[in-house]
Scaffold this active site. Structure first.
Site, PDB file in Angstrom:
ATOM      1  N   ASP A   1       0.864  13.060  -4.135  1.00 38.28           N
ATOM      2  CA  ASP A   1       0.964  12.685  -2.885  1.00 38.28           C
ATOM      3  C   ASP A   1       0.813  13.950  -1.931  1.00 38.28           C
ATOM      4  O   ASP A   1       0.945  14.913  -2.016  1.00 38.28           O
ATOM      5  CB  ASP A   1       2.227  11.967  -2.512  1.00 38.28           C
TER       6      ASP A   1
ATOM      7  N   ASP B   1      -2.248   4.649  -2.475  1.00 41.63           N
ATOM      8  CA  ASP B   1      -1.419   3.995  -1.911  1.00 41.63           C
ATOM      9  C   ASP B   1      -1.697   3.180  -0.582  1.00 41.63           C
ATOM     10  O   ASP B   1      -1.229   2.066  -0.425  1.00 41.63           O
ATOM     11  CB  ASP B   1       0.026   4.844  -1.421  1.00 41.63           C
TER      12      ASP B   1
END
Length: 148
Positions: free
Chosen positions: A110, A129
């Protein structure tokens, strides 16, 4: 075909940006002061870091969801509108993008960090995401408008 193309596009963009994000180990890049920065994070859980270190469980759940979506697409492909096919491509691309990370790295990279009003640091996320969240929102909107 449009579903597969969207899926490949999302996976490609997701992994290209994750590859670039590895360089962020050397330090963050601030895009908008006190609002948006790029930072490197190894997420060993699911959304918002829940189920941390539950790799096998997350793999099984992800594979079941992907299988269900693929089955649904195959059963209904001719009756799906092109917009729906794009939405499912987004969903599959996002799910597969993070699944690939979990399988080959043991964690998901991330790197997008957003600070919301009142100094709330939103959980760090990635392109996969974004694709999953956007596709789910569009599916809800689509179904609320009376589509199946």
């Amino acid at each position: 075909m449009v579903t597969i193309l969207m899926m490949i596009l999302v996976i490609g963009l997701d992994h290209l940006t994750k590859y670039m994000a590895i360089s962020l180990k050397e330090g963050d890049i601030v895009i908008f002061d006190k609002f948006l920065k790029l930072t490197y994070l190894e997420n060993r859980g699911a959304a918002f870091g829940i189920l941390e270190n539950k790799k096998i469980f997350l793999l099984i759940i992800t594979l079941l969801i992907i299988g269900f979506v693929i089955l649904y697409i195959f059963k209904n492909y001719k009756s799906l509108m092109n917009f729906e096919k794009v939405i499912y491509g987004l969903l599959l691309g996002g799910a597969l993008g993070n699944l690939i990370d979990r399988i080959f790295r043991g964690y998901v990279i991330d790197f997008i960090s957003v600070r919301l009003p009142f100094n709330y640091d939103f959980p760090v996320f990635n392109v996969a995401d974004i694709a999953v969240v956007v596709s789910c929102i569009l599916l809800v909107i689509f179904s609320l408008k009376g589509h199946k």
